[in-house]
Scaffold this active site. Sequence first.
Site, PDB file in Angstrom:
ATOM      1  CD  GLU A 231      -2.600   1.063   2.746  1.00  0.00           C
ATOM      2  OE1 GLU A 231      -2.668  -0.048   3.336  1.00  0.00           O
ATOM      3  OE2 GLU A 231      -3.219   2.068   3.125  1.00  0.00           O
ATOM      4  CG  ASP A 233      -1.707   4.818   3.069  1.00  0.00           C
ATOM      5  OD1 ASP A 233      -2.488   4.238   2.290  1.00  0.00           O
ATOM      6  OD2 ASP A 233      -1.440   4.386   4.200  1.00  0.00           O
ATOM      7  CD  GLU A 236      -4.086   6.789   5.596  1.00  0.00           C
ATOM      8  OE1 GLU A 236      -5.144   6.208   5.873  1.00  0.00           O
ATOM      9  OE2 GLU A 236      -2.986   6.451   6.033  1.00  0.00           O
ATOM     10  CG  HIS A 247       1.594   1.123   4.899  1.00  0.00           C
ATOM     11  ND1 HIS A 247       1.555   1.023   6.268  1.00  0.00           N
ATOM     12  CD2 HIS A 247       0.890   2.230   4.592  1.00  0.00           C
ATOM     13  CE1 HIS A 247       0.844   2.039   6.773  1.00  0.00           C
ATOM     14  NE2 HIS A 247       0.433   2.783   5.769  1.00  0.00           N
TER      15      HIS A 247
END
Length: 448
Positions: A231, A233, A236, A247
């Site tokens: 992942e 991101d 966020e 991640h």
Amino acid sequence: MSRKLSFVSCILLILLLSTWVAGQQIGTSLAENHPKLITQRCAKGSGCSENPRSIVLDANWRWLHTTSGYTNCYTGSSWNRDICSDPESCTAKCALDGADYPTTYGITTNNDELTLKFVTKHAYGTNVGSRVYLMDSSDSNYEMFYLKNQEFSFDVDVSNLPCGINGALYFVEMEKDGGSSNPNNKAGAKYGTGYCDAQCPHDIKYIKGQANLLDWDEKKKVGRWGSCCNEMDIWEANSIASAYTPHPCNVTGLHRCEGGNCNVCDQPGCDFNSYRLGDRDFFGENKIVDTKQKFTVITQFHTSDNTTRGDLVEIRRIYIQNGRVIQNSKVNVPGMNQYDSITNKFCDSQKDVFQDKNDFKNKGGLKAVGRSLDRGHVLVMSLWDDSNVNMLWLDSNFPLDRPATQPGVARGTCPISSGKPEEVERDYPNAYVKFSKVRVGDIGSTVL
Ligand SMILES: *[C@@H]1O[C@H](CO)[C@@H](O)[C@H](O)[C@H]1NC(C)=O
Ligand SMILES: *[C@@H]1O[C@H](CO)[C@@H](O)[C@H](O)[C@H]1NC(C)=O
């Protein structure tokens, strides 16, 4: 066994499979019409061109009912055990139906802008939050992004996102077809199947073509299996705090995990949150990036040799607001250099000074993130609240068993009592996030 016999048994097997096992069927109560969303692709020297695309709602939010009628297979937080006695039958006997995006889910698009509204009351109940994916031009597969040596940008309006609500835009290594190459999954990307992320979420109702109903916990709404994948991101955030966070996982594609083998991804990630990293005046209402107004977020994926082949070595962030270019904040934490981007060195230093376990490094660091990006990622946009830890990891102090004065604990100005889902859903039903002008292309080509 003769050739003929084995041919016959083969046909029988196929018939059996298609009658009894093939599932994650398609419901026909409501036709699935994906809301249109214009995106752009850009290149150095030739500028940007429009790519008309659409978005699709994740399967978990959809009405799941019997293929033979309209009895719910899943209601509220529980499976209908008369229909769903085991993962296979529940896959064969249940269908995902089409979505009424604005009325049931509070999801609307207008040209190049997507709006996700937080709480929507509709004829059959109340919907909270949503998660959508970008489809490709065929409208039946997800659009795949290859971000190495590229930049990705978008505009965002977080002005109506209070403490505890997260308007997220990110990439995960989902399968392009949503898993419909598995004969059990008839629905596929067109119905938003195949989600995974680095938290290995256990609340996904179908994973790899089987219903996740074993050991189902009705309180937590989680089953035995988790759905893990790499992942990235990009965003966020709410109006108080923001973070961007790679991640890595040590598995490729979607890994269905259970028990001890769910430790395959770096769950905390290596986050860049300006407030946490010592610049408390950078992001928020009336701050340098003023969350009362829309702004542009640019994220660049630099490689070791400035080509798509090199290793991923740096993820840089730039903002633009009211025509002004705003460089990312610089780290201001005793014991750390003034980093202003994500590199392996930054991550090592942050984990060290904040006394956090360095699972980012254990799971392969930026190089592993780059390898995952090479395999292609799907764009996710979502709006959610957090029943685990009330989003404190983003906008307040976290973890709560450390003093707030310890470096790395304070992440935003939200009170530690904020972000409880039942309270934010009651007090801020009209919260929303708007994402617009999604663009991808060569570094330096999408905005500047
Ligand atoms: C992934 O990491 C976990 C935990 O660190 C480890 O137990 C597992 O063996 C690793 N798997 C692979 C394929 O490297
Ligand atoms: C890549 O580009 C950056 C600046 O754009 C430059 O400083 C660097 O030397 C380049 N690296 C290689 C290996 O060409």
